[in-house]
Design a protein around this motif. Sequence first.
Motif, short mmCIF file in Angstrom:
data_model
loop_
_atom_site.label_atom_id
_atom_site.label_comp_id
_atom_site.label_asym_id
_atom_site.label_seq_id
_atom_site.Cartn_x
_atom_site.Cartn_y
_atom_site.Cartn_z
N VAL A 190 0.85 -1.20 0.00
CA VAL A 190 0.00 0.00 0.00
C VAL A 190 0.88 1.25 0.00
O VAL A 190 0.64 2.19 -0.77
CB VAL A 190 -0.94 -0.01 1.22
CG1 VAL A 190 -1.67 1.33 1.34
CG2 VAL A 190 -1.95 -1.15 1.10
N ALA A 191 1.89 1.27 0.85
CA ALA A 191 2.80 2.42 0.87
C ALA A 191 3.43 2.63 -0.49
O ALA A 191 3.58 3.78 -0.95
CB ALA A 191 3.88 2.20 1.93
N ALA A 192 3.78 1.54 -1.17
CA ALA A 192 4.41 1.64 -2.49
C ALA A 192 3.47 2.26 -3.52
O ALA A 192 3.93 2.93 -4.45
CB ALA A 192 4.87 0.26 -2.95
N LEU A 225 -8.99 0.14 -6.89
CA LEU A 225 -8.89 1.54 -6.45
C LEU A 225 -8.02 2.37 -7.40
O LEU A 225 -7.83 3.56 -7.15
CB LEU A 225 -8.32 1.59 -5.03
CG LEU A 225 -9.07 0.81 -3.95
CD1 LEU A 225 -8.37 0.97 -2.61
CD2 LEU A 225 -10.53 1.26 -3.86
N GLY A 226 -7.49 1.73 -8.43
CA GLY A 226 -6.70 2.46 -9.40
C GLY A 226 -5.22 2.17 -9.38
O GLY A 226 -4.47 2.67 -10.23
N ALA A 227 -4.75 1.39 -8.40
CA ALA A 227 -3.32 1.07 -8.34
C ALA A 227 -2.96 0.10 -9.47
O ALA A 227 -3.82 -0.64 -9.97
CB ALA A 227 -2.98 0.46 -6.99
N ARG A 242 0.44 6.66 -8.96
CA ARG A 242 -0.80 6.71 -9.75
C ARG A 242 -1.96 7.15 -8.85
O ARG A 242 -1.95 6.88 -7.64
CB ARG A 242 -1.11 5.33 -10.34
CG ARG A 242 -0.14 4.89 -11.42
CD ARG A 242 -0.40 3.45 -11.83
NE ARG A 242 -1.78 3.26 -12.26
CZ ARG A 242 -2.22 3.47 -13.49
NH1 ARG A 242 -1.38 3.91 -14.42
NH2 ARG A 242 -3.48 3.26 -13.81
N PRO A 243 -2.97 7.80 -9.42
CA PRO A 243 -4.13 8.21 -8.60
C PRO A 243 -4.84 6.99 -8.02
O PRO A 243 -5.14 6.03 -8.73
CB PRO A 243 -5.02 8.94 -9.61
CG PRO A 243 -4.12 9.35 -10.73
CD PRO A 243 -3.07 8.27 -10.81
N VAL A 244 -5.07 7.01 -6.73
CA VAL A 244 -5.80 5.93 -6.04
C VAL A 244 -7.13 6.52 -5.58
O VAL A 244 -7.17 7.48 -4.81
CB VAL A 244 -4.99 5.39 -4.85
CG1 VAL A 244 -5.80 4.34 -4.10
CG2 VAL A 244 -3.66 4.81 -5.34
N GLN A 245 -8.22 5.93 -6.07
CA GLN A 245 -9.55 6.41 -5.78
C GLN A 245 -10.21 5.58 -4.69
O GLN A 245 -9.77 4.46 -4.40
CB GLN A 245 -10.42 6.37 -7.05
CG GLN A 245 -9.80 7.05 -8.26
CD GLN A 245 -9.59 8.54 -8.04
OE1 GLN A 245 -10.43 9.20 -7.42
NE2 GLN A 245 -8.49 9.08 -8.55
N GLY A 246 -11.27 6.09 -4.11
CA GLY A 246 -12.05 5.29 -3.19
C GLY A 246 -12.83 4.23 -3.94
O GLY A 246 -12.94 4.25 -5.16
N GLY A 247 -13.39 3.29 -3.22
CA GLY A 247 -14.15 2.23 -3.84
C GLY A 247 -14.52 1.16 -2.85
O GLY A 247 -14.29 1.29 -1.64
N VAL A 263 -5.83 1.08 5.40
CA VAL A 263 -4.80 2.11 5.31
C VAL A 263 -4.86 2.78 3.94
O VAL A 263 -4.75 4.01 3.82
CB VAL A 263 -3.40 1.52 5.57
CG1 VAL A 263 -2.31 2.55 5.29
CG2 VAL A 263 -3.29 1.02 7.01
N ALA A 264 -5.08 1.99 2.90
CA ALA A 264 -5.21 2.56 1.55
C ALA A 264 -6.37 3.56 1.50
O ALA A 264 -6.28 4.61 0.86
CB ALA A 264 -5.41 1.45 0.52
N GLY A 265 -7.45 3.23 2.21
CA GLY A 265 -8.61 4.10 2.22
C GLY A 265 -8.34 5.45 2.87
O GLY A 265 -8.98 6.45 2.51
N LEU A 266 -7.39 5.49 3.81
CA LEU A 266 -7.05 6.76 4.45
C LEU A 266 -6.44 7.75 3.47
O LEU A 266 -6.54 8.97 3.65
CB LEU A 266 -6.07 6.52 5.60
CG LEU A 266 -6.60 5.82 6.86
CD1 LEU A 266 -5.45 5.56 7.81
CD2 LEU A 266 -7.66 6.66 7.54
#
Length: 283
Positions: A190-192, A225-227, A242-247, A263-266
């Motif tokens: 996720v951090a990456a 989420l776009g990753a 890259r842009p990461v969107q909600g979902g 964590v990705a959602g944050l």
Amino acid sequence: RMGARVSGRQGGRLAPLAIDGGRLGGIDYATPVASAQVKSAVLLAGLFAEGATSVREPAQSRDHTERMLGAFGAAVERDGLTTRLRGPATLRAARVRVPDDFSSAAYFIVAASLVPGSEVEIRDVGLNSTRTGLLDILKMMGARVEVGDLREESGEPVGTVAVRASRLHGTVIGGDLVPRAIDELPVLAVAACFAEGETVIRDAAELRVKESDRVEALARELGRLGARIEPRPDGMVIAGGRPVQGGRVTSGGDHRIAMSLAVAGLCAAGSDTVEDPDNIETS
């Protein structure tokens, strides 16, 4: 090999298993992968076996069992990647303080590194070097992480971890770092996703045989989420920035996937809903 009788399906290879104890004998065992669970099981059996029991690993795995047995009076010897003891052994009672779990703290450490303006301090957390690969990897990625008040309690290193938000960049994770961070690799993925540049995780085929196939789960759910994550047999390649969107995503019944997706959602642009999160309670 130690003298116990194990019966089950396919010649005792598949559950349900029935184990009949008896007079055990010590063995010299080489583990095919670095596994603290397998190592611990053999060493615990060795406490009740006649003679010496040794376990040789291809890489260093977690050593909580060896440390705890030493605190209880067992004569545990460590020589590089080999751990041995002699049975039968008599243990003595001891007062033990269990430090806070580093793997649980990892999600807060990564979240604080990613969310702008964050500053988190986690006290009395276990800092066993066989568990803290995540800290080394985050520093490789440019994170601002500091460790203080380092001390030893009941044979285990304990201290305080302080982390501040920072701009991360991609890195290569492999080799001896992997067994020191195997459970934290999902949240590091996720951090990456939010770091600049490419991150490569390799030498981590064990990710595919955890509570889920974590390589496929991360590629699939973070991809929603776009990753952009390319699965590989022993890991993955993550295109950061890259842009990461909600979902809406699902844990697939895996607690570490659920917490990593949270964590990705944050950090995502929009709300993130994680389905099947109840497994987090068992973490």
